[in-house]
Write an enzyme that holds these catalytic residues in place. Structure first.
Site, PDB file in Angstrom:
ATOM      1  N   ILE A 155       0.815  -1.286  -0.114  1.00 41.26           N
ATOM      2  CA  ILE A 155      -0.027  -0.069   0.025  1.00 41.26           C
ATOM      3  C   ILE A 155       0.949   1.267  -0.007  1.00 41.26           C
ATOM      4  O   ILE A 155       0.711   2.262  -0.667  1.00 41.26           O
ATOM      5  CB  ILE A 155      -0.940  -0.003   1.282  1.00 41.26           C
ATOM      6  CG1 ILE A 155      -1.817  -1.049   1.000  1.00 41.26           C
ATOM      7  CG2 ILE A 155      -1.787   1.317   1.285  1.00 41.26           C
ATOM      8  CD1 ILE A 155      -2.792  -1.588   2.400  1.00 41.26           C
ATOM      9  N   ASP A 174      11.172   2.367   6.495  1.00 39.58           N
ATOM     10  CA  ASP A 174      10.754   0.973   6.456  1.00 39.58           C
ATOM     11  C   ASP A 174      11.841   0.217   7.193  1.00 39.58           C
ATOM     12  O   ASP A 174      13.073   0.483   7.193  1.00 39.58           O
ATOM     13  CB  ASP A 174      10.257   0.396   5.295  1.00 39.58           C
ATOM     14  CG  ASP A 174       9.356  -1.018   5.152  1.00 39.58           C
ATOM     15  OD1 ASP A 174       8.478  -0.628   4.815  1.00 39.58           O
ATOM     16  OD2 ASP A 174       9.945  -1.779   5.709  1.00 39.58           O
ATOM     17  N   PRO A 207       2.061  -2.239   9.556  1.00 42.27           N
ATOM     18  CA  PRO A 207       1.054  -3.202  10.142  1.00 42.27           C
ATOM     19  C   PRO A 207       1.268  -2.770  11.847  1.00 42.27           C
ATOM     20  O   PRO A 207       2.133  -2.078  12.134  1.00 42.27           O
ATOM     21  CB  PRO A 207       1.490  -4.523  10.078  1.00 42.27           C
ATOM     22  CG  PRO A 207       2.811  -4.546   9.770  1.00 42.27           C
ATOM     23  CD  PRO A 207       3.138  -3.066   8.936  1.00 42.27           C
ATOM     24  N   THR A 233      -4.230   5.342   7.506  1.00 42.23           N
ATOM     25  CA  THR A 233      -5.115   4.170   6.958  1.00 42.23           C
ATOM     26  C   THR A 233      -4.734   2.890   7.457  1.00 42.23           C
ATOM     27  O   THR A 233      -4.840   1.647   7.040  1.00 42.23           O
ATOM     28  CB  THR A 233      -5.366   4.207   5.493  1.00 42.23           C
ATOM     29  OG1 THR A 233      -3.978   4.111   4.969  1.00 42.23           O
ATOM     30  CG2 THR A 233      -6.146   5.550   5.170  1.00 42.23           C
ATOM     31  N   ARG A 235      -3.383   0.937  11.052  1.00 36.12           N
ATOM     32  CA  ARG A 235      -4.368   0.572  12.395  1.00 36.12           C
ATOM     33  C   ARG A 235      -4.308   1.795  13.218  1.00 36.12           C
ATOM     34  O   ARG A 235      -3.208   2.481  13.362  1.00 36.12           O
ATOM     35  CB  ARG A 235      -3.707  -0.788  12.902  1.00 36.12           C
ATOM     36  CG  ARG A 235      -3.822  -1.847  12.015  1.00 36.12           C
ATOM     37  CD  ARG A 235      -5.318  -2.479  12.074  1.00 36.12           C
ATOM     38  NE  ARG A 235      -5.754  -3.699  11.242  1.00 36.12           N
ATOM     39  CZ  ARG A 235      -5.930  -3.702   9.827  1.00 36.12           C
ATOM     40  NH1 ARG A 235      -6.070  -2.433   9.316  1.00 36.12           N
ATOM     41  NH2 ARG A 235      -6.322  -4.615   9.360  1.00 36.12           N
ATOM     42  N   ASP A 259      -8.507   6.950   8.916  1.00 34.88           N
ATOM     43  CA  ASP A 259      -9.790   5.907   8.622  1.00 34.88           C
ATOM     44  C   ASP A 259      -9.901   4.731   9.755  1.00 34.88           C
ATOM     45  O   ASP A 259     -10.517   3.877   9.485  1.00 34.88           O
ATOM     46  CB  ASP A 259      -9.224   5.342   7.258  1.00 34.88           C
ATOM     47  CG  ASP A 259     -10.321   4.462   6.706  1.00 34.88           C
ATOM     48  OD1 ASP A 259     -11.381   4.670   6.476  1.00 34.88           O
ATOM     49  OD2 ASP A 259      -9.839   2.879   6.525  1.00 34.88           O
ATOM     50  N   GLU A 264     -11.770   1.407  17.876  1.00 36.40           N
ATOM     51  CA  GLU A 264     -12.861   1.494  16.837  1.00 36.40           C
ATOM     52  C   GLU A 264     -13.637   0.249  17.116  1.00 36.40           C
ATOM     53  O   GLU A 264     -14.936   0.237  16.526  1.00 36.40           O
ATOM     54  CB  GLU A 264     -12.311   1.260  15.362  1.00 36.40           C
ATOM     55  CG  GLU A 264     -11.315   0.299  15.038  1.00 36.40           C
ATOM     56  CD  GLU A 264     -11.073   0.376  13.595  1.00 36.40           C
ATOM     57  OE1 GLU A 264     -10.278   1.392  13.155  1.00 36.40           O
ATOM     58  OE2 GLU A 264     -11.282  -0.499  12.710  1.00 36.40           O
ATOM     59  N   HIS A 296     -13.153   3.095   8.738  1.00 31.19           N
ATOM     60  CA  HIS A 296     -12.314   2.022   8.214  1.00 31.19           C
ATOM     61  C   HIS A 296     -12.841   1.479   7.011  1.00 31.19           C
ATOM     62  O   HIS A 296     -13.279   0.332   6.579  1.00 31.19           O
ATOM     63  CB  HIS A 296     -12.331   0.837   9.257  1.00 31.19           C
ATOM     64  CG  HIS A 296     -11.309  -0.138   9.139  1.00 31.19           C
ATOM     65  ND1 HIS A 296     -10.528  -0.644  10.214  1.00 31.19           N
ATOM     66  CD2 HIS A 296     -10.646  -0.494   8.116  1.00 31.19           C
ATOM     67  CE1 HIS A 296      -9.497  -1.348   9.958  1.00 31.19           C
ATOM     68  NE2 HIS A 296      -9.491  -1.259   8.481  1.00 31.19           N
TER      69      HIS A 296
HETATM   70  P1  NAI Z   1       2.715  -4.946   3.645  1.00 30.50           P
HETATM   71  O1  NAI Z   1       3.127  -6.161   4.477  1.00 30.50           O
HETATM   72  O2  NAI Z   1       2.750  -4.929   2.170  1.00 30.50           O
HETATM   73  O3  NAI Z   1       3.508  -3.795   4.161  1.00 30.50           O
HETATM   74  C1  NAI Z   1       4.031  -3.484   5.487  1.00 30.50           C
HETATM   75  C2  NAI Z   1       5.275  -2.812   5.305  1.00 30.50           C
HETATM   76  O4  NAI Z   1       5.540  -2.213   6.557  1.00 30.50           O
HETATM   77  C3  NAI Z   1       6.400  -3.678   4.969  1.00 30.50           C
HETATM   78  O5  NAI Z   1       7.304  -2.876   4.136  1.00 30.50           O
HETATM   79  C4  NAI Z   1       7.440  -3.896   6.120  1.00 30.50           C
HETATM   80  O6  NAI Z   1       8.726  -4.130   6.205  1.00 30.50           O
HETATM   81  C5  NAI Z   1       6.841  -2.562   6.942  1.00 30.50           C
HETATM   82  N1  NAI Z   1       7.080  -2.898   8.374  1.00 30.50           N
HETATM   83  C6  NAI Z   1       6.609  -3.661   9.171  1.00 30.50           C
HETATM   84  N2  NAI Z   1       7.051  -3.473  10.772  1.00 30.50           N
HETATM   85  C7  NAI Z   1       7.531  -2.165  10.440  1.00 30.50           C
HETATM   86  C8  NAI Z   1       8.065  -1.476  11.576  1.00 30.50           C
HETATM   87  N3  NAI Z   1       8.102  -1.933  12.891  1.00 30.50           N
HETATM   88  N4  NAI Z   1       8.730  -0.360  11.142  1.00 30.50           N
HETATM   89  C9  NAI Z   1       8.713  -0.111   9.890  1.00 30.50           C
HETATM   90  N5  NAI Z   1       8.153  -0.658   9.075  1.00 30.50           N
HETATM   91  C10 NAI Z   1       7.707  -1.751   9.255  1.00 30.50           C
HETATM   92  O7  NAI Z   1       1.371  -4.483   4.093  1.00 30.50           O
HETATM   93  P2  NAI Z   1       0.273  -3.503   3.178  1.00 30.50           P
HETATM   94  O8  NAI Z   1      -0.504  -4.323   2.547  1.00 30.50           O
HETATM   95  O9  NAI Z   1       1.042  -2.396   2.698  1.00 30.50           O
HETATM   96  O10 NAI Z   1      -0.727  -2.926   4.324  1.00 30.50           O
HETATM   97  C11 NAI Z   1      -0.049  -2.152   5.469  1.00 30.50           C
HETATM   98  C12 NAI Z   1      -1.371  -2.239   6.519  1.00 30.50           C
HETATM   99  O11 NAI Z   1      -2.275  -1.393   6.123  1.00 30.50           O
HETATM  100  C13 NAI Z   1      -1.818  -3.433   6.931  1.00 30.50           C
HETATM  101  O12 NAI Z   1      -1.043  -4.299   7.872  1.00 30.50           O
HETATM  102  C14 NAI Z   1      -2.996  -3.254   7.613  1.00 30.50           C
HETATM  103  O13 NAI Z   1      -3.020  -2.994   8.977  1.00 30.50           O
HETATM  104  C15 NAI Z   1      -3.650  -1.868   6.941  1.00 30.50           C
HETATM  105  N6  NAI Z   1      -4.753  -1.917   6.043  1.00 30.50           N
HETATM  106  C16 NAI Z   1      -5.868  -1.130   6.247  1.00 30.50           C
HETATM  107  C17 NAI Z   1      -6.916  -1.271   5.591  1.00 30.50           C
HETATM  108  C18 NAI Z   1      -8.155  -0.266   5.572  1.00 30.50           C
HETATM  109  O14 NAI Z   1      -9.070  -0.545   5.187  1.00 30.50           O
HETATM  110  N7  NAI Z   1      -7.918   0.778   6.348  1.00 30.50           N
HETATM  111  C19 NAI Z   1      -7.039  -2.352   4.391  1.00 30.50           C
HETATM  112  C20 NAI Z   1      -5.877  -2.980   4.420  1.00 30.50           C
HETATM  113  C21 NAI Z   1      -4.556  -2.777   5.099  1.00 30.50           C
END
Ligand code: NAI
Length: 342
Positions: A155, A174, A207, A233, A235, A259, A264, A296
């Site tokens: 994302i 990251d 995440p 957006t 958590r 979001d 929530e 959300h």
């Molecule tokens: P992803 O797994 O592709 O990317 C997460 C990135 O965060 C990775 O590059 C990882 O290396 C990095 N990361 C992990 N722990 C970290 C830390 N402690 N410090 C710095 N970087 C760190 O996940 P994606 O698909 O991009 O989603 C991200 C988050 O978005 C999800 O975990 C979810 O919580 C949230 N989300 C929210 C939605 C909504 O409707 N508001 C819908 C989908 C996801």
């Protein structure tokens, strides 16, 4: 396979039933959220499908296991609501939908920036009251501004590309920087503290893990540029909401687009319009003209819903057939940041 779907809304049901034409599972829909109290609704089901505000903790998982559940198929990317350690102990496997539409979420983050910056939410309300004045609606050009992307996974990368397209300077943070992405897009990975202090807009895409809880706390907010926009957006608990309240009250933060919200669960996705909102922090946040809260809904596009349904039902099918679960999540996968970096 018989699948008990919790926290079902009409859009979930429509998408799952449509996708199920190809899989032929037996789907039973429950409006209730999955909690220790409602887990017994799944008695006799080998699999349940959960969403982000279900409480899939140790107590729920124990109750599910007694009822015969062996698979929790989360129809979300995030899985912080699932106690993976308890699931492992109980022999319950967990899958998620790692990628359903990074565009849906990234585009919503950008929508929050644009709405907040240009005060679209206020303009909408004003003109409906025949108030056509422009006082208080001044925004800024995004072109040339610095945008900080925290988390450059699926994302965050899409968000970075969009902001780059607007002509912004994009800074990234990251735990696993990607030099190829940095070179290709012309963005720059920087330490988190530098991103916080240099950005006009910050968008969170990591995440929720023990290492990212309250990533944005009072100290982080104090570093941020006066008048910057903070977008979440990811958590809710990535931000310390009480510290955010203080930063908004003092005028340090120019606006917040949220979001997701720390507390929530039990509020978002529900129609509480006939009730008194019991959460004082959320109620106070909603009084600010420069705070835009959506419930959300960043994931809520036709494309995302179709992909979520397809991927979830495919995981259930793979489980039923004893095939590898490509979207399985396990306790040991949760990433912790290096200690020096928080
Ligand atoms: P992803 O797994 O592709 O990317 C997460 C990135 O965060 C990775 O590059 C990882 O290396 C990095 N990361 C992990 N722990 C970290 C830390 N402690 N410090 C710095 N970087 C760190 O996940 P994606 O698909 O991009 O989603 C991200 C988050 O978005 C999800 O975990 C979810 O919580 C949230 N989300 C929210 C939605 C909504 O409707 N508001 C819908 C989908 C996801």
């Amino acid at each position: 396979m018989r699948l008990a779907v919790f926290d079902t809304h009409r859009y979930d049901r429509d998408a799952l039933e449509k996708a199920n034409a190809r899989f032929g599972h037996s789907l039973t829909f429950f409006e209730a959220r999955l909690t220790p109290q409602t887990a017994r609704l799944a008695d006799g089901f080998p699999a349940v499908c959960s969403f982000v505000n279900d409480k899939v903790d140790a107590a729920t998982l124990a109750a599910l296991q007694v009822g015969g559940v062996r698979l929790v198929a989360a129809r979300s990317a995030g899985y912080n609501h699932v106690d993976l350690e308890a699931a492992r102990r109980l022999g319950i496997r967990v899958t998620r939908v790692p990628e359903y539409s990074p565009h849906a979420v990234a585009e919503h983050a950008v929508a929050l920036v644009l709405s907040l910056n240009r005060h679209i939410h206020r303009a909408f309300a004003r003109v409906r009251d025949w108030n056509f004045s422009l006082d208080g609606l001044v925004g800024f050009d995004l072109a040339g501004k610095t945008v900080g992307i925290v988390g450059t996974g699926r994302i965050g990368r899409v968000a970075a590309r969009i902001f780059h397209g607007f002509g912004c300077r994009v800074l990234c943070y990251d735990v696993q920087p990607d030099p190829a992405f940095e070179r290709e897009l012309g963005v720059r990975y920087v330490p988190l503290e530098e991103l916080f202090s240099a950005s006009d807009v910050i968008s969170l895409h990591v995440p929720l893990t023990p290492g990212t809880r309250h990533l944005v706390d009072a100290a982080a907010l104090a570093r941020m540029k006066q008048g910057m926009l903070l977008i979440n957006t990811g958590r809710g608990a990535l931000i310390d909401s009480r510290a955010l309240l203080e930063a908004l009250k003092s005028g340090r933060i120019g606006g917040a687009g949220l979001d997701v919200y720390e507390e929530e669960e039990g509020i978002f996705f529900q129609d509480l319009s006939g009730q008194v909102l019991q959460d004082d922090v959320l109620a106070r946040l909603l009084t600010f003209p420069n705070v835009l809260v959506t419930s959300h809904q960043a994931f809520l596009t036709h494309e995302a819903l179709a992909n979520i349904a397809e991927s979830t039902l495919a995981s259930v099918q793979a489980f039923e057939r004893g095939e590898p679960l490509v979207n399985e999540v396990r306790a040991e996968q949760v990433i912790r940041p290096p200690t020096a970096e928080r």
